[in-house]
Design a protein around this motif. Structure first.
Motif, short mmCIF file in Angstrom:
data_model
loop_
_atom_site.label_atom_id
_atom_site.label_comp_id
_atom_site.label_asym_id
_atom_site.label_seq_id
_atom_site.Cartn_x
_atom_site.Cartn_y
_atom_site.Cartn_z
N GLY A 287 35.20 37.98 38.73
CA GLY A 287 36.18 38.02 39.81
C GLY A 287 37.06 36.79 39.90
O GLY A 287 37.58 36.28 38.90
N GLU A 288 37.21 36.28 41.11
CA GLU A 288 38.09 35.15 41.38
C GLU A 288 37.64 33.89 40.63
O GLU A 288 38.46 33.14 40.11
CB GLU A 288 38.14 34.87 42.89
CG GLU A 288 39.12 33.77 43.27
CD GLU A 288 39.17 33.52 44.76
OE1 GLU A 288 39.87 32.57 45.19
OE2 GLU A 288 38.51 34.27 45.52
N GLU A 289 36.32 33.67 40.59
CA GLU A 289 35.80 32.48 39.90
C GLU A 289 36.13 32.51 38.41
O GLU A 289 36.45 31.49 37.81
CB GLU A 289 34.29 32.36 40.12
CG GLU A 289 33.89 31.95 41.53
CD GLU A 289 34.42 30.56 41.89
OE1 GLU A 289 34.38 29.66 41.04
OE2 GLU A 289 34.91 30.39 43.02
N LEU A 290 36.05 33.68 37.80
CA LEU A 290 36.39 33.82 36.39
C LEU A 290 37.88 33.56 36.17
O LEU A 290 38.27 32.88 35.22
CB LEU A 290 36.03 35.23 35.90
CG LEU A 290 36.42 35.57 34.45
CD1 LEU A 290 35.78 34.60 33.46
CD2 LEU A 290 36.03 37.01 34.12
N ASP A 291 38.71 34.09 37.06
CA ASP A 291 40.15 33.89 36.94
C ASP A 291 40.50 32.40 37.07
O ASP A 291 41.33 31.88 36.31
CB ASP A 291 40.87 34.70 38.02
CG ASP A 291 42.38 34.64 37.86
OD1 ASP A 291 42.88 35.17 36.87
OD2 ASP A 291 43.04 34.05 38.74
N ARG A 292 39.88 31.72 38.02
CA ARG A 292 40.11 30.28 38.19
C ARG A 292 39.68 29.50 36.96
O ARG A 292 40.34 28.56 36.53
CB ARG A 292 39.35 29.77 39.42
CG ARG A 292 39.96 30.19 40.74
CD ARG A 292 39.13 29.64 41.89
NE ARG A 292 39.68 29.97 43.19
CZ ARG A 292 39.13 29.65 44.34
NH1 ARG A 292 37.99 28.97 44.35
NH2 ARG A 292 39.70 29.99 45.48
N PHE A 293 38.55 29.90 36.38
CA PHE A 293 38.06 29.23 35.17
C PHE A 293 39.06 29.36 34.02
O PHE A 293 39.35 28.40 33.31
CB PHE A 293 36.70 29.82 34.77
CG PHE A 293 36.21 29.37 33.42
CD1 PHE A 293 35.64 28.13 33.24
CD2 PHE A 293 36.35 30.21 32.31
CE1 PHE A 293 35.19 27.71 31.99
CE2 PHE A 293 35.90 29.81 31.06
CZ PHE A 293 35.33 28.55 30.90
N ILE A 294 39.59 30.58 33.86
CA ILE A 294 40.56 30.81 32.78
C ILE A 294 41.82 29.97 32.99
O ILE A 294 42.32 29.32 32.05
CB ILE A 294 40.90 32.31 32.68
CG1 ILE A 294 39.68 33.10 32.23
CG2 ILE A 294 42.06 32.53 31.72
CD1 ILE A 294 39.84 34.61 32.33
N GLU A 295 42.33 29.98 34.23
CA GLU A 295 43.53 29.19 34.53
C GLU A 295 43.27 27.70 34.29
O GLU A 295 44.12 27.00 33.73
CB GLU A 295 43.93 29.43 35.98
CG GLU A 295 44.48 30.82 36.27
CD GLU A 295 45.83 31.05 35.61
OE1 GLU A 295 46.54 30.06 35.37
OE2 GLU A 295 46.16 32.23 35.33
N ARG A 296 42.12 27.23 34.75
CA ARG A 296 41.78 25.82 34.60
C ARG A 296 41.62 25.45 33.12
O ARG A 296 42.04 24.37 32.67
CB ARG A 296 40.49 25.54 35.37
CG ARG A 296 40.13 24.05 35.49
CD ARG A 296 38.96 23.84 36.43
NE ARG A 296 37.74 24.47 35.98
CZ ARG A 296 37.14 25.49 36.57
NH1 ARG A 296 37.67 26.04 37.66
NH2 ARG A 296 36.02 26.00 36.10
N SER A 297 41.01 26.35 32.36
CA SER A 297 40.80 26.08 30.94
C SER A 297 42.11 26.02 30.17
O SER A 297 42.31 25.19 29.28
CB SER A 297 39.88 27.15 30.33
OG SER A 297 38.63 27.15 30.96
N ILE A 298 43.04 26.93 30.53
CA ILE A 298 44.35 26.92 29.89
C ILE A 298 45.09 25.62 30.19
O ILE A 298 45.70 25.00 29.32
CB ILE A 298 45.18 28.14 30.36
CG1 ILE A 298 44.54 29.45 29.83
CG2 ILE A 298 46.62 28.03 29.86
CD1 ILE A 298 45.16 30.70 30.39
#
Length: 298
Positions: A287-298
């Motif tokens: 969910g939201e935590e996964l999306d934040r992780f992806i954005e942060r990693s990029i």
């Protein structure tokens, strides 16, 4: 088949038949004949028996759980299958792994997975250590494992993701930690803040430098209770909450790096990233935590 017996009345309920002494004798005899036939098949052509084992397994396990006499007879032909697809009898397997997988209390620890793909990282780490891992799956697996632990002396079963390998198979020697107690106490609040406090318990362990910086495990006892609950245990088992351990490797370079970071915000970002990677590896980041992780990693 058909049973012709003048001692069993015709028009009776199933429950009556199940408690009838003659039916019990017939049932015991059929169970013995089945066990004898399976033992004969195993001795006559083991390779052929092994090829049929995936179909036979659930019936044999049910027989072992429901009838102690069948359980005793079936020890000779019940097979254990490892992640490489090789089959062993229980005695053969215990002898195979005893040298490496005996802990400091002289107990042989049998490692297993119920999903080699999902638990690939844990299985690989175990194999890298020279350990062997069984593939034990199916609806009866939790109950069957408990039965085996009761019937086999000095043997315990542990799923590869239940704890760190050094905890699952404890040896006399211990790996020294690179962190002091003060270091660990200063880091614990950082890790506690980035995970769900109700679900995760943060703990530091001295592991190999090659192990992951953070490993998420679920205690064997709690997981078994939850599995039995899912299988219809209900009642008492419903009291068990979903609990995990967030195990921080005190010897990993990434953990030591956190101590050297100057700003609190940068420390929190680093800790959050490492914790999310551990969650992602277990399929628990969504969910939201996964999306934040992806954005942060990029």
């Amino acid at each position: 088949g058909v049973i012709d017996s003048p001692d069993i009345p015709l028009n009776v309920s199933r429950s009556y038949l199940q408690s009838d002494g003659n039916v019990k004798k017939i049932s015991a005899h059929i169970t013995k004949k089945v066990a004898d036939k399976l033992a004969e098949m195993f001795k006559k052509d083991r390779a052929d028996f092994e090829s049929k084992w995936s179909d036979l397994k659930v019936f044999v396990q049910y027989g072992m759980l429901s009838d102690d006499k069948f359980a005793d007879k079936s020890k000779a032909f019940t097979l254990l299958t490892n992640t490489e697809g090789k089959h062993f009898t229980m005695d053969e397997y215990q002898e195979k792994v005893a040298a490496l997988q005996t802990d400091k209390d002289k107990k042989v620890v049998i490692l297993y997975t119920n999903n080699p793909e999902e638990q690939f990282g844990f299985v690989k780490k175990a194999k890298d250590r020279g350990y062997d891992v069984l593939n034990i799956d199916g609806p009866l697996a939790p109950h069957w494992i408990a039965k085996m632990e009761q019937s086999m002396e000095n043997v315990s079963f542990a799923r590869v993701d239940a704890d760190t390998l050094d905890k699952l198979i404890q040896k006399d020697e211990e790996i020294p930690s690179k962190l002091t107690k003060e270091d660990e106490e200063s880091l614990i609040p950082l890790f506690t803040e980035v995970v769900d406090k109700e679900k995760f318990t943060v703990q530091f362990e001295s592991m190999s430098e090659k192990d992951a910086p953070i490993i998420i495990t679920q205690p064997e006892f709690i997981r078994r209770m939850m599995e039995q609950q899912k299988l219809g245990g209900g009642g008492f088992y419903g009291a068990f909450p979903e609990k995990y351990n967030l195990v921080v490797n005190s010897n990993h370079a990434k953990i030591s790096e956190i101590l050297g970071i100057k700003t609190a915000k940068s420390k929190e970002r680093k800790v959050k990233q490492l914790a999310d990677i551990a969650l992602l590896s277990q399929g628990m980041l969504k969910g939201e935590e996964l999306d934040r992780f992806i954005e942060r990693s990029i």
